[in-house]
Each structure stands twice: as structure tokens, then as C-alpha cells.
Design an enzyme around this catalytic site. Structure first.
Site, mmCIF file in Angstrom:
data_model
loop_
_atom_site.group_PDB
_atom_site.id
_atom_site.type_symbol
_atom_site.label_atom_id
_atom_site.label_comp_id
_atom_site.label_asym_id
_atom_site.label_seq_id
_atom_site.Cartn_x
_atom_site.Cartn_y
_atom_site.Cartn_z
ATOM 1 N N CYS A 1 92.606 66.750 -17.314
ATOM 2 C CA CYS A 1 92.550 67.156 -18.723
ATOM 3 C C CYS A 1 93.454 66.234 -19.552
ATOM 4 O O CYS A 1 94.233 65.427 -19.019
ATOM 5 C CB CYS A 1 92.976 68.611 -18.868
ATOM 6 S SG CYS A 1 94.755 68.888 -18.745
ATOM 7 N N ASN B 1 96.204 73.736 -8.700
ATOM 8 C CA ASN B 1 96.377 74.455 -9.958
ATOM 9 C C ASN B 1 96.947 75.846 -9.697
ATOM 10 O O ASN B 1 96.648 76.485 -8.691
ATOM 11 C CB ASN B 1 95.064 74.532 -10.759
ATOM 12 C CG ASN B 1 93.912 75.122 -9.988
ATOM 13 O OD1 ASN B 1 93.793 74.931 -8.788
ATOM 14 N ND2 ASN B 1 93.049 75.846 -10.686
ATOM 15 N N ILE B 2 97.789 76.284 -10.630
ATOM 16 C CA ILE B 2 98.437 77.591 -10.528
ATOM 17 C C ILE B 2 98.219 78.322 -11.843
ATOM 18 O O ILE B 2 98.783 77.942 -12.869
ATOM 19 C CB ILE B 2 99.950 77.440 -10.247
ATOM 20 C CG1 ILE B 2 100.176 76.627 -8.967
ATOM 21 C CG2 ILE B 2 100.601 78.817 -10.139
ATOM 22 C CD1 ILE B 2 101.627 76.202 -8.751
ATOM 23 N N GLU B 3 97.347 79.336 -11.797
ATOM 24 C CA GLU B 3 97.027 80.080 -13.019
ATOM 25 C C GLU B 3 98.028 81.201 -13.232
ATOM 26 O O GLU B 3 98.831 81.540 -12.355
ATOM 27 C CB GLU B 3 95.600 80.618 -12.939
ATOM 28 C CG GLU B 3 94.578 79.499 -12.902
ATOM 29 C CD GLU B 3 93.146 79.998 -12.886
ATOM 30 O OE1 GLU B 3 92.908 81.176 -12.563
ATOM 31 O OE2 GLU B 3 92.262 79.181 -13.193
ATOM 32 N N GLU C 1 97.262 68.321 -11.150
ATOM 33 C CA GLU C 1 97.792 66.972 -11.343
ATOM 34 C C GLU C 1 99.262 67.008 -11.746
ATOM 35 O O GLU C 1 100.081 66.214 -11.272
ATOM 36 C CB GLU C 1 96.989 66.234 -12.431
ATOM 37 C CG GLU C 1 95.522 66.065 -12.116
ATOM 38 C CD GLU C 1 94.658 67.188 -12.679
ATOM 39 O OE1 GLU C 1 95.029 68.386 -12.546
ATOM 40 O OE2 GLU C 1 93.608 66.875 -13.248
HETATM 41 ZN ZN ZN Z 1 95.392 69.106 -16.592
#
Ligand code: ZN
Length: 133
Positions: A90, A42-44, A55
Site C-alpha cells: 500500500c 499483517n496484524i489487524e 511490510e
Molecule cells: Zn501497507
């Protein structure tokens, strides 16, 4: 490639997460039909809506390499203090996977205790949107 090997690749990918805001790291490993594996984290972003999940990073890396046939994906995630919780994709990621993956596409997740759960895409997204492709 076994499910456990795919999970281990997802765990390794999780370490590459850029998550200074939530501190929640996620890793994903996507197995293509041809045996190739694409990993993502994940890259915020300061502008929260620009954040992208692990994903979709893995999927977009694969699709941008002209991969469009996939077998399974492993997903893991945790806060710095590990919990026994599982990390599920999600709704946005499930819908994105729906574009490229068959209903029996396998999604594997594990918690920090090593417990493993497996689902099909159809189980997690029974009524995904489609334009009929
Ligand atoms: Zn997601």
C-alpha cells in the site's frame, strides 16, 4: 538468497497473519544488504486504524535491530479462497520503505499461480515524500 527463496519466506510468514476482520493474509520477507532476512505478517485490530501491514512489520523488526540497508522485499497475500491477484504494497508501506531504501530497491510479488512480478521502489512510488535525506 534468490527471489524465489525470499518469496517462499513471505508465503510462510503469511501464515502468521492476524486478520480476523478482513480474512486477508499478507506475508513479507525483507532481505538486508548483509544477507539477513526479516519476515512480517499483517496484524489487524478491532480499531481498524491500528492495523499494520506485513511490510511495515518486517521493516520495523529490521530497523529495531539496527538494520538500515536493504536489497529487496517479497510480498504475498490472499484471502482463504485463493485468487490469481497479486498483492502490492500500500502507499503507506511504500512511503515507509522510501525512508530507508534506495530507488532501485526491488519489490517482488507473486500470485497463487506462481506468476511473479518485480518492481523497483521508484516504479511503485515515483514521487515519494522526503526531507532530503
Ligand atoms: Zn501497507
Amino acid at each position: 538468497m534468490t527471489d524465489l527463496e525470499l518469496l517462499n519466506l513471505a508465503v510462510n510468514a503469511m501464515e502468521n497473519a492476524y486478520s480476523p476482520y478482513s480474512e486477508f493474509k499478507v506475508g513479507a520477507a525483507l532481505l538486508c544488504e548483509n544477507g539477513d532476512v526479516y519476515c512480517g505478517a499483517n496484524i489487524e485490530n478491532s480499531s481498524y486504524s491500528a492495523t499494520i501491514c506485513a511490510e511495515r512489520v518486517a521493516l520495523f523488526k529490521a530497523v529495531s535491530d539496527r538494520q538500515t540497508s536493504f536489497k529487496s522485499m517479497a510480498v504475498v497475500g490472499c484471502y482463504p479462497v485463493k485468487t490469481q491477484d497479486f498483492c502490492y504494497p500500500c502507499g503507506v508501506c511504500l512511503q515507509t520503505l522510501r525512508e530507508f531504501c534506495a530507488p532501485d530497491f526491488k519489490i517482488i510479488t507473486a500470485n497463487s499461480l506462481g506468476d511473479i512480478k518485480e518492481f523497483t521502489l521508484k516504479e511503485l512510488l515515483p514521487y515519494g515524500f522526503s526531507l532530503g535525506r
